[in-house]
Write a protein that holds these residues in place. Structure first.
Motif, mmCIF file in Angstrom:
data_model
loop_
_atom_site.group_PDB
_atom_site.id
_atom_site.type_symbol
_atom_site.label_atom_id
_atom_site.label_comp_id
_atom_site.label_asym_id
_atom_site.label_seq_id
_atom_site.Cartn_x
_atom_site.Cartn_y
_atom_site.Cartn_z
ATOM 1 N N VAL B 312 50.533 33.555 -11.003
ATOM 2 C CA VAL B 312 49.154 33.868 -10.627
ATOM 3 C C VAL B 312 48.612 34.999 -11.495
ATOM 4 O O VAL B 312 47.537 34.905 -12.080
ATOM 5 C CB VAL B 312 49.073 34.249 -9.129
ATOM 6 C CG1 VAL B 312 47.685 34.793 -8.798
ATOM 7 C CG2 VAL B 312 49.397 33.047 -8.266
ATOM 8 N N ASP B 314 49.676 35.917 -14.388
ATOM 9 C CA ASP B 314 49.568 35.412 -15.751
ATOM 10 C C ASP B 314 48.247 34.669 -15.945
ATOM 11 O O ASP B 314 47.457 34.972 -16.852
ATOM 12 C CB ASP B 314 50.771 34.490 -16.022
ATOM 13 C CG ASP B 314 50.802 34.001 -17.464
ATOM 14 O OD1 ASP B 314 49.973 34.468 -18.257
ATOM 15 O OD2 ASP B 314 51.647 33.154 -17.783
ATOM 16 N N LEU B 315 47.972 33.729 -15.048
ATOM 17 C CA LEU B 315 46.765 32.908 -15.186
ATOM 18 C C LEU B 315 45.496 33.756 -15.081
ATOM 19 O O LEU B 315 44.526 33.549 -15.798
ATOM 20 C CB LEU B 315 46.753 31.821 -14.111
ATOM 21 C CG LEU B 315 47.802 30.706 -14.269
ATOM 22 C CD1 LEU B 315 47.851 29.835 -13.023
ATOM 23 C CD2 LEU B 315 47.510 29.869 -15.502
ATOM 24 N N LYS B 316 45.530 34.740 -14.164
ATOM 25 C CA LYS B 316 44.309 35.495 -13.915
ATOM 26 C C LYS B 316 44.017 36.531 -14.995
ATOM 27 O O LYS B 316 42.921 37.086 -15.038
ATOM 28 C CB LYS B 316 44.371 36.159 -12.536
ATOM 29 C CG LYS B 316 44.097 35.181 -11.396
ATOM 30 C CD LYS B 316 43.869 35.868 -10.075
ATOM 31 C CE LYS B 316 43.593 34.875 -8.961
ATOM 32 N NZ LYS B 316 42.153 34.588 -8.765
ATOM 33 N N THR B 317 45.012 36.812 -15.867
ATOM 34 C CA THR B 317 44.765 37.853 -16.875
ATOM 35 C C THR B 317 44.522 37.270 -18.268
ATOM 36 O O THR B 317 44.415 37.999 -19.242
ATOM 37 C CB THR B 317 45.980 38.805 -16.959
ATOM 38 O OG1 THR B 317 47.174 38.022 -17.060
ATOM 39 C CG2 THR B 317 46.049 39.690 -15.729
ATOM 40 N N ARG B 318 44.433 35.938 -18.364
ATOM 41 C CA ARG B 318 44.268 35.335 -19.692
ATOM 42 C C ARG B 318 42.814 35.418 -20.169
ATOM 43 O O ARG B 318 41.882 35.349 -19.378
ATOM 44 C CB ARG B 318 44.697 33.868 -19.664
ATOM 45 C CG ARG B 318 46.173 33.691 -19.399
ATOM 46 C CD ARG B 318 46.569 32.240 -19.479
ATOM 47 N NE ARG B 318 47.992 32.092 -19.158
ATOM 48 C CZ ARG B 318 48.685 30.992 -19.440
ATOM 49 N NH1 ARG B 318 48.079 29.955 -20.012
ATOM 50 N NH2 ARG B 318 49.955 30.920 -19.121
ATOM 51 N N ALA B 319 42.664 35.530 -21.472
ATOM 52 C CA ALA B 319 41.323 35.571 -22.061
ATOM 53 C C ALA B 319 40.575 34.275 -21.757
ATOM 54 O O ALA B 319 39.399 34.285 -21.390
ATOM 55 C CB ALA B 319 41.427 35.766 -23.570
ATOM 56 N N THR B 384 39.664 42.621 -11.834
ATOM 57 C CA THR B 384 40.386 42.316 -13.077
ATOM 58 C C THR B 384 39.568 42.621 -14.324
ATOM 59 O O THR B 384 40.102 42.575 -15.422
ATOM 60 C CB THR B 384 40.794 40.833 -13.108
ATOM 61 O OG1 THR B 384 39.820 40.088 -12.393
ATOM 62 C CG2 THR B 384 42.147 40.642 -12.480
ATOM 63 N N VAL B 387 39.939 48.151 -16.340
ATOM 64 C CA VAL B 387 41.269 48.418 -16.905
ATOM 65 C C VAL B 387 42.261 48.675 -15.776
ATOM 66 O O VAL B 387 43.357 48.114 -15.739
ATOM 67 C CB VAL B 387 41.215 49.624 -17.860
ATOM 68 C CG1 VAL B 387 42.609 49.950 -18.368
ATOM 69 C CG2 VAL B 387 40.277 49.319 -19.031
ATOM 70 N N PHE B 390 43.080 45.445 -14.124
ATOM 71 C CA PHE B 390 43.713 44.471 -15.002
ATOM 72 C C PHE B 390 45.184 44.800 -15.269
ATOM 73 O O PHE B 390 46.054 43.936 -15.126
ATOM 74 C CB PHE B 390 42.943 44.427 -16.329
ATOM 75 C CG PHE B 390 43.504 43.459 -17.340
ATOM 76 C CD1 PHE B 390 43.126 42.123 -17.324
ATOM 77 C CD2 PHE B 390 44.408 43.886 -18.293
ATOM 78 C CE1 PHE B 390 43.640 41.235 -18.250
ATOM 79 C CE2 PHE B 390 44.930 43.000 -19.229
ATOM 80 C CZ PHE B 390 44.545 41.676 -19.205
ATOM 81 N N TYR B 394 48.561 42.564 -15.291
ATOM 82 C CA TYR B 394 49.103 42.317 -16.629
ATOM 83 C C TYR B 394 50.600 42.630 -16.643
ATOM 84 O O TYR B 394 51.404 41.875 -17.194
ATOM 85 C CB TYR B 394 48.365 43.211 -17.630
ATOM 86 C CG TYR B 394 48.742 43.009 -19.082
ATOM 87 C CD1 TYR B 394 48.225 41.932 -19.796
ATOM 88 C CD2 TYR B 394 49.592 43.887 -19.722
ATOM 89 C CE1 TYR B 394 48.553 41.741 -21.129
ATOM 90 C CE2 TYR B 394 49.931 43.710 -21.059
ATOM 91 C CZ TYR B 394 49.403 42.640 -21.755
ATOM 92 O OH TYR B 394 49.730 42.462 -23.074
ATOM 93 N N LEU B 395 50.968 43.722 -15.945
ATOM 94 C CA LEU B 395 52.384 44.114 -15.907
ATOM 95 C C LEU B 395 53.198 43.101 -15.104
ATOM 96 O O LEU B 395 54.280 42.684 -15.522
ATOM 97 C CB LEU B 395 52.518 45.515 -15.304
ATOM 98 C CG LEU B 395 51.907 46.626 -16.174
ATOM 99 C CD1 LEU B 395 52.018 47.976 -15.476
ATOM 100 C CD2 LEU B 395 52.583 46.666 -17.542
ATOM 101 N N ALA B 397 52.512 39.990 -14.711
ATOM 102 C CA ALA B 397 52.633 38.803 -15.562
ATOM 103 C C ALA B 397 53.715 39.032 -16.617
ATOM 104 O O ALA B 397 54.405 38.097 -17.031
ATOM 105 C CB ALA B 397 51.292 38.507 -16.220
ATOM 106 N N GLY B 398 53.900 40.314 -17.003
ATOM 107 C CA GLY B 398 54.885 40.643 -18.024
ATOM 108 C C GLY B 398 56.318 40.433 -17.560
ATOM 109 O O GLY B 398 57.260 40.493 -18.358
ATOM 110 N N ARG B 400 57.518 37.775 -16.717
ATOM 111 C CA ARG B 400 57.858 36.379 -17.003
ATOM 112 C C ARG B 400 59.245 36.201 -17.640
ATOM 113 O O ARG B 400 60.059 35.420 -17.138
ATOM 114 C CB ARG B 400 56.774 35.765 -17.884
ATOM 115 C CG ARG B 400 56.911 34.280 -18.141
ATOM 116 C CD ARG B 400 55.606 33.713 -18.645
ATOM 117 N NE ARG B 400 55.138 34.473 -19.805
ATOM 118 C CZ ARG B 400 55.368 34.106 -21.075
ATOM 119 N NH1 ARG B 400 56.014 32.993 -21.327
ATOM 120 N NH2 ARG B 400 54.943 34.841 -22.066
#
Lengths: 716, 504
Positions: B312, B314-319, B384, B387, B390, B394-395, B397-398, B400
């Motif tokens: 979740v 990961d998906l929410k922080t993508r450009a 999000t 900063v 976000f 982002y962390l 998602a990191g 992964r």
């Protein structure tokens, strides 16, 4: 502020002698009232006559010029009582409501009014809410007319006839010292047509003169012995006077036809349907010519016996077209013909259905059966009427029976009442199913999917009292729902007062959306808007506490589902005795949008910084379980086939009709559903500062995103 | 006396709409149009509570005026005697047909082919969307002429509402004896949102005059690889070669599956996925047209790419997601969009996102659980686009790369193994049963309670195999059970179906 503004239509009320008025039937009635020199108008809004009240509310200026007093009554009972002004004073008054629901409420006053009789014309404009589009029990106003001897007009459903009926109604009322009801069916209320207007009349005798020169006559008051005299008066004086007036002024009509062996007797309101049925057989044309004679009852009570006898005499058979049940008219007609010893056979409910709306198809079938029985052969060589049944028999069409999803009415997009029932659903998931007594109003839509909440509905403002018998010691407390409309109509006393006095232990939810929303968003005592001609801003909470309620909670943002759920839990579990009141307030979204949208848009046009909230669903996060929809049911929250070939089930999606109320997000949060929902605040006309901050944030975030994108091996 | 001019008849027009669709506006336009042309018009409606999102009918009759005479017009559509039916939504067109308002000898049916889903279609845990095919078939059978196009989309493209597009369609249909200019003049005279309405009118008009062919199916995606190390890219190339080696029926879905698991974790994970697929292929046969492999390609990929906190975040922080949001909420170029996420993380997710040993330890310790719940479990609104909002996501998602070591992963993999073992046990004897068992993965979805409910449904359905194994209709029963499980949230139908099975 009503849902619909009649600012333009109101100007048509000024039309004078010879000018053409175009508009809805109910607006024509309004104009006819002014043409009849009415002194006062009152009523209670409700489909199908809401527009009559809305128009008058928007027409205060014109009413003022004509010296007409207009009241938005607290209930139909209050409206009916208003007619008391015409008991002693020669002033014409009109009141209106939806029937039979409203007539039930008004009955006490109506009976007393009818007993003592009137001096000035007293007209009740009845919106007969029967058949398709009706929202109430299927009954007839006819019974009320008969029991109280109030005359009932049922004019042909075209504007000239409706206008004439209003003017005749006042005259009939004065000629027979009896109140008159003018029955308007749903479609007649909404029919668009035209008529040639006359000048508006100022009342000859003003209410000011009345108040300043009071008159009383104890013989007009319903109290023994006068009440016994009233009954005799009704029979000996008023009834004959009415019949005489109806005959002399030809209120009922006979449409001649060359096939004299048979005839049709119809309620005025059914006339167009009957003519279309005749035309289907080539027995009538669109310009009103008919081959079978028709007796049109523009007055359905009282009946004019000798007119009916004269029409029937010499005919083999007649057909009585009477919509609704029981068959009062048919029974009366049987008696009239029998007493007059007329042998003409009478058909009616034997060839037409006893109950239900008389649609064109029903009338065509009935007419065919009647003619087959009464005059075999008359239809030989006649045109065969259009018939959809062959097409409907087609298997492809038959298949629709299972293919079409039902579409019952529901809460609007962003409706503040939905979260109340989301919270109720959540609390019932914790504490089990409870008995929920419903009421009248938009909140009743909770009966349907997705909430399925509400066990009974006994009437306007009667939710709490309809849970009265269940106020016993038990492990669960009954819940009763009531809207702010119902609260001020009846609920404060019948519901709140009753619950306090009888020491109820249950929970009462008052849904306060700041308007009488279901009837078109009219203002009521607790409306938050400033209304120049009415006194508003009287909090429901003060009223509830005023009659002695102790446990009262109020929430002014119903979208806070979590808070509401906790409130419900407390109310259902607290040790405190006595009724527990929860007042859930948020403005009706329909009205709010109507108020705010124009302001918002013009502000944006002016270049002001505005923020538009919108909600969305992350398609790739949504797993297609639709629990959010089962808890929200917002029209703008729907599902769509996912673009992702791996997803078999449709995913949730929010369309552009979203008004950003936030209910979906709140529900997902309160129910701990899923993280798919997001709110996007769109900043329109951003300031330099906004842009700077946004640029800075995007610089940092964008860098991090590029960093990760670079490290991740992605295949498109 | 003879019936004069009995041949005169009005033109009857019925409008099927839903509350808020502007059916009233359309009716008003038709009335204004007719009156402007010297015709007599009568319109009726029965809004009532139907105004509130329900289905409702507006009915108009128009007839050429004759001096000094008043026509007697019907207040209700006469089944079998309606010239034009305008439906503002596809199912409402079907309703008109069902009511007998559409007949082959007379009726021109103008419908918007878009769907506005009814509540009953939306609340099903599975796919409750009604099939439009029967409606199109019935409409085609019942109408003299049936014209349909997505009027909603056309109206939106013109920045207007559907009533304007439908008015254009009516003009183009030629069902009314009035020129296009007269229709457009009516819109101008009404004077609200004229420009947009006229644009929508034109689109609706053209949609009827020159219907556009249905859009061609999307082209097969080309393989463009970006990011990652050369080794990863090479490994992915090998993975694609492995996919190419699979039988044709499974290949397309395998391509999607591979991309999903690689995007979800890494290329190595993609090869693990293909290893599983190899095993299943071995049990499959051309005789069955490799149905097992084709189905597994989808279901196994979904199972491996289970929805967890990391995914979740990961998906929410993508450009790409930031861009999509702007599109979904139709934000203009100069406008700033600030996004807020609605999250409610719970202990279950926290433990699941810990290394297996810690996670289990915390779950076992009532004290720790309570303490962490107090400190951690609450609703969170994450902005999000800031900063500070976000970076935490982002962390997360990191995490992964470490996912394989986390408690959630071990549990999911155990579940997958058990599921595949069941499939592999039955595949040799009853391939259809094995396929149905694969499809049951569809029952597991959602987060928190929803996920738990889905998992239990999955267990109950697959558990029924014990009762069914050996029957030649076992596959059909599993399918029935799965459909029942997807039909309602509480699983009442499923209980009923299971009860039936026990009586077999």
């Amino acid at each position: 502020m009503a849902e619909r503004s009649f600012a333009r239509e109101v100007q048509d009320l000024r039309l004078g002698e010879g000018q053409e008025f175009r508009g809805e039937g109910i607006l024509a009635v309004t104009k006819a009232l002014l043409q009849s020199g009415v002194s006062y108008v009152a009523g209670y809004q409700g489909a199908p006559i809401s527009h009559l009240m809305d128009v008058l509310a928007d027409a205060q200026g014109i009413l003022g010029e004509l010296g007409v007093h207009f009241e938005t009554s607290a209930s139909e009972a209050a409206a009916a009582s208003t007619l008391a002004a015409s008991v002693m004073y020669p002033v014409r008054g009109a009141v209106t409501w939806k029937s039979t629901a409203g007539t039930n409420v008004a009955c006490d006053a109506l009976s007393n009014l009818a007993s003592g009789g009137v001096t000035g014309g007293a007209l009740v404009v009845i919106g007969e809410d029967y058949g398709e589009g009706s929202s109430i029990m299927q009954e007839r106003t006819h019974a009320f007319a008969m029991k109280s001897q109030i005359w009932l007009l049922d004019p042909r459903p075209n504007l000239p006839c409706i206008v004439k009926a209003v003017e005749d109604g006042f005259a009939l009322s004065e000629a027979s010292n009896t109140p008159v009801m003018l029955q308007m069916r749903i479609r007649a209320c909404h029919v668009h047509g035209s008529f040639i207007a006359r000048d508006n009349q100022r009342p000859k005798f003003t209410l000011k003169e009345a108040v300043e020169n009071p008159v009383r006559d104890v013989s007009r008051i319903v109290l023994p012995p006068a009440s016994f005299l009233h009954e005799q008066e009704k029979i000996r004086t008023r009834w004959p006077a009415a019949v005489k007036f109806i005959k002399e002024h030809g209120l009922n009509e006979v449409m001649p036809g060359d096939i004299g062996e048979v005839g049709i007797i119809t309620q005025g309101g059914m006339y167009n349907g009957v003519m279309r049925a005749l035309a289907a057989f080539g027995l009538a044309d669109v310009w009103g010519a008919t081959r079978i004679p028709i007796y049109v009852m523009n007055v359905t009570y009282p009946l004019v016996d000798d007119e009916l006898v004269a029409f029937c005499a010499g005919k083999r058979a007649v057909l009585m077209v009477e919509e609704g049940q029981p068959d009062f008219l048919e029974q009366a007609l049987h008696a009239i013909l029998r007493k007059a010893d007329v042998a003409t056979r009478l058909h009616g409910k034997d060839v037409l259905p006893m109950g239900g709306e008389y649609t064109p198809l029903v009338l065509t079938d009935g007419l065919r059966k009647f003619l087959a029985a009464a005059m075999p052969g008359v239809l030989d060589g006649a045109v065969t009427p259009p018939d959809p049944r062959p097409v409907l028999a087609d298997p492809r069409v038959q298949a629709l029976a299972t293919a079409l999803p039902a579409r019952p009415p529901s809460f609007c997009t962003g409706c503040p009442e939905r979260p109340i029932f989301s919270a109720m659903t959540l609390v019932q998931q914790e504490l089990g199913q409870h008995h929920v007594a419903g009421d009248i109003g938009c909140h009743l839509f909770a009966l349907n999917e997705p909430f399925n909440i509400g066990a009974t509905t006994m009437g306007y403002g009667l939710g709490p009292s309809s849970a009265a018998a269940l106020q016993v010691a038990a492990d669960k407390r009954p819940i009763a729902v009531m809207g702010d409309g119902g609260f001020w109509h009846n609920g404060l006393l019948s519901g709140v007062g009753n619950a306090v006095f009888n020491k109820h232990d249950g929970v009462v939810v008052v849904v306060d959306n700041h308007y009488s929303a279901a009837t078109g968003g009219q203002d009521i005592l607790s409306s938050r808007a400033e209304n120049p001609s009415r006194s508003t801003n009287h909090p429901i909470e003060d009223a509830v506490r005023g009659v002695g309620a102790k446990w009262v909670r109020r929430i002014d943002r119903t979208y806070d589902v979590g808070k509401l759920r906790d409130m419900f839990r407390e109310a259902l579990t607290t040790r405190e005795s006595g009724p527990k009141f929860i007042i859930a307030s948020s403005e009706c979204m329909l009205n709010r949008q109507r108020r705010e949208k124009p302001l918002f848009n013009s502000a944006v046009k002016r270049g002001e910084r505005m923020v538009r909230p919108r909600f969305g669903v992350d398609e790739d996060v949504c797993t297609g379980d639709h629990a959010c929809i089962r808890l929200s049911g917002c029209p703008s929250l729907s599902v769509k086939k996912s673009a992702d070939p791996l997803k078999e089930d449709p995913v949730a999606a929010i369309d552009t009709s979203c008004v950003g109320c936030g209910n979906c997000g709140e529900v997902a949060e309160a129910a701990v559903l899923c993280p798919s929902f997001y709110r996007a605040d769109i900043v329109l006309n951003p300031t330099r500062w906004d842009r700077a901050v946004a640029w800075l944030r995007q610089a940092v975030i964008g860098r991090l995103q590029r960093r990760r994108a670079g490290r991740r091996m992605a295949a498109a | 006396m003879d019936v004069a001019a009995a041949t005169d008849r009005p033109i009857a027009i019925a409008i099927m709409a839903m509350g808020g669709q502007g059916g009233g506006v359309l009716a008003d336009w038709i009335v204004a149009l007719a009156e402007a042309q010297g015709w007599v018009a009568q319109a009726t409606s029965v809004p009532g509570v139907a105004q509130r999102t329900g289905a409702t009918i507006y009915y108009v009759e128009i007839i050429r005026a004759v001096a000094g005479r008043q026509p007697v017009l019907s207040l209700m559509p006469v089944p079998g005697d309606v010239d034009v039916v305008i439906a503002a939504e596809l199912m409402e067109a079907g309703r008109a047909v069902q009511r007998g308002l559409v007949t082959p000898d007379r009726t021109v049916l103008l419908a918007s082919s878009h769907r506005s889903l009814a509540m009953v279609e939306k609340i099903k845990p599975g796919d409750g969307i009604a099939d439009p095919a029967p409606v199109l078939a019935a409409a085609g059978a019942a109408a003299k002429r049936f014209v349909h196009a997505d009027m909603q989309a056309l109206a939106e493209r013109a920045g207007s509402v559907i009533s304007a597009a439908l008015f254009g369609a009516l003009a183009a249909s030629g069902a009314l004896p009035f020129a296009r200019a007269a229709f457009e003049e009516t819109i101008r005279a009404a004077g609200v949102g004229v420009a947009a309405s006229l644009a929508a009118f034109a689109l609706g008009y053209d949609a009827v005059r020159s219907p556009v062919a249905a859009a061609a199916p999307a082209p097969v995606e080309a393989v463009a690889v970006s990011g990652g190390t050369a080794a990863e890219q090479a490994a992915f190339a090998r993975a694609l070669q492995r996919v190419a080696a699979f039988p044709e029926p499974a290949r397309a879905m395998l391509g999607h599956g591979l991309r999903r698991v690689v995007d979800y974790q890494d290329v190595a994970y993609g090869h693990e996925y293909l290893d599983i697929m190899d095993r299943l292929l071995a049990l499959d046969s051309a005789a069955e047209n490799f149905a097992l492999t084709a189905e597994a390609a989808r279901q196994v990929a979904v199972a491996l790419a289970y929805d967890d906190v990391i995914r979740v975040a990961d998906l929410k922080t993508r450009a790409s997601r930031f861009a999509r949001v702007r599109g979904e909420v139709v934000a203009g170029a100069g406008e700033i969009v600030e996004t807020t996420e609605f999250m409610h993380p719970r202990m279950a997710e926290l433990c699941a996102t810990m290394p297996a040993r810690w996670g289990l330890a915390v779950e076992r310790s009532r004290l720790l659980t309570a303490a962490l719940r107090w400190a951690f479990e609450r609703r969170r609104r994450v902005r999000t686009t800031t900063v500070l909002g976000f970076v935490p996501l982002y962390l997360v998602a990191g995490l992964r790369p470490r996912r394989r070591t986390l408690l959630r992963h071990q549990r999911e993999m155990a579940h997958v193994r058990a599921w595949l073992a069941l499939v592999e046990r039955h595949a040799p004897g009853d391939c259809r049963l094995a396929v149905e068992l694969l499809k049951c993965r569809r029952l597991v979805k959602g987060y928190s309670d929803t996920h738990a409910r889905g998992a239990s449904k999955f267990d109950r359905v697959t558990g029924a195999v014990a009762l069914l194994a050996g029957r030649d209709d076992a596959a059909d029963w599993i399918r029935r059970l799965r459909d029942a499980a997807l039909a309602d949230a509480e699983g009442k139908l499923l209980d009923g179906a299971l009860a039936t099975i026990r009586t077999l």
